[in-house]
Design a protein around this motif. Structure first.
Motif, short mmCIF file in Angstrom:
data_model
loop_
_atom_site.label_atom_id
_atom_site.label_comp_id
_atom_site.label_asym_id
_atom_site.label_seq_id
_atom_site.Cartn_x
_atom_site.Cartn_y
_atom_site.Cartn_z
N ALA A 197 21.44 25.58 196.44
CA ALA A 197 22.76 25.39 197.04
C ALA A 197 23.13 23.92 197.10
O ALA A 197 24.30 23.54 196.87
CB ALA A 197 22.77 26.00 198.45
N ASP A 198 22.15 23.08 197.41
CA ASP A 198 22.37 21.63 197.40
C ASP A 198 22.91 21.18 196.05
O ASP A 198 23.91 20.44 195.96
CB ASP A 198 21.02 20.95 197.72
N ASN A 199 22.30 21.65 194.98
CA ASN A 199 22.72 21.25 193.64
C ASN A 199 24.00 21.93 193.19
O ASN A 199 24.77 21.37 192.42
CB ASN A 199 21.58 21.52 192.65
N ILE A 200 24.24 23.15 193.67
CA ILE A 200 25.52 23.81 193.38
C ILE A 200 26.68 22.99 193.93
O ILE A 200 27.71 22.80 193.27
CB ILE A 200 25.53 25.23 193.97
N GLU A 201 26.50 22.51 195.16
CA GLU A 201 27.56 21.69 195.76
C GLU A 201 27.81 20.43 194.94
O GLU A 201 28.96 20.03 194.73
CB GLU A 201 27.19 21.32 197.19
N HIS A 202 26.73 19.82 194.45
CA HIS A 202 26.91 18.64 193.60
C HIS A 202 27.73 18.97 192.36
O HIS A 202 28.66 18.24 192.01
CB HIS A 202 25.54 18.10 193.16
N VAL A 203 27.39 20.06 191.70
CA VAL A 203 28.09 20.43 190.46
C VAL A 203 29.59 20.60 190.71
O VAL A 203 30.43 20.06 189.98
CB VAL A 203 27.49 21.72 189.87
N ILE A 204 29.93 21.34 191.75
CA ILE A 204 31.33 21.66 192.02
C ILE A 204 32.09 20.43 192.52
O ILE A 204 33.17 20.09 192.02
CB ILE A 204 31.45 22.82 193.02
N THR A 205 31.54 19.75 193.50
CA THR A 205 32.27 18.64 194.11
C THR A 205 32.38 17.44 193.18
O THR A 205 33.42 16.76 193.15
CB THR A 205 31.63 18.21 195.44
N TYR A 206 31.33 17.16 192.41
CA TYR A 206 31.41 16.03 191.49
C TYR A 206 32.50 16.27 190.44
O TYR A 206 33.22 15.34 190.06
CB TYR A 206 30.07 15.80 190.79
N TRP A 207 32.61 17.51 189.98
CA TRP A 207 33.66 17.84 189.01
C TRP A 207 35.04 17.66 189.63
O TRP A 207 35.94 17.07 189.03
CB TRP A 207 33.47 19.26 188.50
N VAL A 208 35.22 18.17 190.86
CA VAL A 208 36.51 18.06 191.54
C VAL A 208 36.87 16.59 191.78
O VAL A 208 38.02 16.17 191.56
CB VAL A 208 36.48 18.83 192.88
N VAL A 232 24.03 28.02 188.15
CA VAL A 232 24.80 28.86 189.09
C VAL A 232 26.07 28.14 189.52
O VAL A 232 27.13 28.75 189.65
CB VAL A 232 23.93 29.22 190.31
N GLY A 233 25.97 26.82 189.73
CA GLY A 233 27.15 26.06 190.12
C GLY A 233 28.24 26.11 189.07
O GLY A 233 29.43 26.28 189.39
N SER A 234 27.86 25.96 187.81
CA SER A 234 28.85 26.04 186.74
C SER A 234 29.47 27.43 186.66
O SER A 234 30.69 27.57 186.45
CB SER A 234 28.19 25.69 185.40
N ALA A 235 28.64 28.47 186.86
CA ALA A 235 29.16 29.84 186.83
C ALA A 235 30.15 30.07 187.97
O ALA A 235 31.20 30.69 187.78
CB ALA A 235 28.00 30.83 186.91
N LEU A 236 29.82 29.58 189.17
CA LEU A 236 30.74 29.74 190.30
C LEU A 236 32.03 28.95 190.08
O LEU A 236 33.13 29.43 190.40
CB LEU A 236 30.06 29.27 191.59
N LEU A 237 31.90 27.76 189.54
CA LEU A 237 33.08 26.93 189.30
C LEU A 237 34.00 27.58 188.28
O LEU A 237 35.23 27.64 188.48
CB LEU A 237 32.63 25.55 188.81
N LEU A 238 33.44 28.10 187.19
CA LEU A 238 34.26 28.71 186.14
C LEU A 238 34.75 30.10 186.52
O LEU A 238 35.87 30.49 186.19
CB LEU A 238 33.45 28.79 184.84
N GLY A 239 33.89 30.84 187.23
CA GLY A 239 34.25 32.22 187.54
C GLY A 239 35.11 32.39 188.78
O GLY A 239 36.02 33.25 188.80
N LEU A 240 34.87 31.59 189.82
CA LEU A 240 35.59 31.76 191.08
C LEU A 240 36.49 30.60 191.43
O LEU A 240 37.35 30.74 192.31
CB LEU A 240 34.58 31.97 192.22
N GLY A 241 36.27 29.46 190.80
CA GLY A 241 37.01 28.27 191.18
C GLY A 241 36.27 27.49 192.24
O GLY A 241 35.35 28.01 192.89
#
Length: 438
Positions: free
Chosen positions: A43-54, A176-185
């Motif tokens: 989850a720590d790394n998922i947040e990095h993936v999503i927030t860094y992209w945003v 998982v972070g990339s999948a959540l970002l692409l699939g759910l936003g």
């Protein structure tokens, strides 16, 4: 400094008894913690993936990208000893839950700010710092809980497997972070991410272990900032502890987090056909090396937690990083990343084990905090040793020079820990103390 146990695994009777392989997984109390910690790290790394992209899409700020790395590790550098003192004095279950709660709050706040389109740079900086604080709060309490779950005999297994499970979290977090970002936003992805912190948080309400149950009635000192500083002097009196802290700091400062941030450049230079594919494979190799290393170390049981093992594994990490930086061969680069991942996990897990076994029970958290300052906090410096130097001489040369410094520094630290007059005297005193009490 009074020594609590003999020279780590080399002289203590508890460590001399070889535990069964994957011992921590057989422990019904430790096993759910390991799985929960892996999910939380993911989850720590998922947040990095999503927030860094945003943040990049919204602000296009290289300075903010640099702050993302600094904010993650500077709390470890400044507050690890203090948070270790908190873990010494209070219930580690609640300390870890506080860190998990802060992780969840930060993820949910990101989601709200992105949804309402009110995110500003200063808000992002505050959230990035809070995220770094959450990780540093968690670190020392986690190590005390592992010791409490399994005891000193199976502690090496618990630390190795915990590092392996965390490597799994780091490995699958970007996927998982990339999948959540692409699939759910980003908004829905961040809200779903909160759920990954819940299993560990819920488990800590159920377990009876507090991080201190095996220590009996050891007095817990009142926590002050002066006490946090004093433990640095006490650690400095033990050459073995100094060696472990220095080895952890060398790897963190000279290579640390810079390998991942520099990977796109290496992928472009080494790419076999597609730079994008090369980037993915290199990242995967960098992560999977730690997982393979943990499994191999646990399955074979050949490498014991000792000073020579820590020195050799850190040296291998430095040499593999050097060969990776210098090679023009893509297959060889992948192999070097795998070897480096194995060696880095071995070095870190051995260092943590030795430090824990040598620490007095009443100060174990603060001693671990000292190690975390070095092995985690100094990762912020790798942005200078590889990143800034790389802008001047090229990233291949900067990583190569940093890896060379790591290897040379490891040799010096190894001499100090193993063959210096102070080290020989300390080992003789430890052996005498063992014979006296046995």
């Amino acid at each position: 400094m009074p020594t609590h146990v003999p020279e780590a695994a080399e002289a203590s009777p508890a460590a001399a008894t070889a535990p069964r392989k994957f011992a921590a997984l057989y422990n019904k109390d430790c096993r759910p913690y390991l799985f929960g910690a892996a999910l939380a790290m993911m989850a720590d790394n998922i947040e990095h993936v999503i927030t860094y992209w945003v943040l990049w899409e919204k602000f296009h700020s290289p300075a903010l990208s640099g702050f993302e790395v600094i904010s993650h590790w500077v709390p470890f550098l400044l507050f690890s000893v203090y948070f270790g003192g908190l873990a010494d004095r209070y219930d580690c279950r609640r300390i870890i839950q506080a860190g998990q709660g802060l992780f969840m709050l930060v993820s949910a706040t990101w989601a709200v700010l992105i949804l309402t389109d009110t995110l500003q740079v200063w808000m992002a900086c505050v959230l990035l710092v809070l995220h770094g604080f959450a990780g540093s709060v968690w670190a020392a309490g986690e190590q005390l809980m592992l010791h409490d779950f399994v005891g000193p005999t199976e502690l090496p297994s618990a630390i190795r497997l915990n590092a392996t499970f965390r490597s799994l979290g780091i490995l699958f977090g970007p996927v998982v972070g990339s999948a959540l970002l692409l699939g759910l936003g980003p908004v829905a992805g961040l809200l779903v991410n909160v759920a990954f912190y819940l299993p560990l948080t819920a488990f800590l309400f159920r377990t009876k272990f507090t991080g201190h149950t095996r220590d009996g009635g050891v007095p817990r000192q009142r926590l002050t900032l002066l006490d946090s500083v004093r433990v640095l002097r006490e650690v400095g009196a033990n050459p073995t502890m100094v060696g472990m802290v220095v080895l952890g700091g060398l790897g963190a400062f000279f290579v640390g987090a810079s390998m991942q941030t520099s990977m796109p450049i290496f992928a472009q230079d080494l790419g076999a056909g597609s730079a994008g594919t090369a980037y993915g494979v290199l990242l995967f190799a960098n992560g999977v090396g730690g997982v393979i290393g943990g499994i191999l170390l646990e399955a074979t049981g050949r490498i014991k937690p000792s000073v020579p093992a820590a020195v050799v594994s850190t040296a291998v990490y430095g040499l593999s990083s050097l060969f990776f930086a210098m090679t023009a061969s893509y297959p060889l680069a992948v192999v070097m990343l795998l070897i480096g991942g194995v060696a880095n996990l071995a070095s870190m897990s051995i260092g943590q084990t030795v430090v824990q076994l040598l620490a007095k029970p009443s100060e174990r958290g603060r001693v671990i905090g000292v190690y975390n300052v070095s092995a985690n906090g100094l990762r912020a410096g790798s942005g200078f040793t590889v990143g800034i130097l790389g802008s001047a001489v090229g990233v291949h040369w900067s990583l190569g020079l940093s890896a060379t410094a790591l290897t040379v520094g490891t040799a010096i630290a190894g001499w100090f820990s193993l063959w210096s007059p102070r080290a020989r005297t300390a080992r003789a005193e430890l052996r005498q103390a063992t014979q006296t009490t046995s």
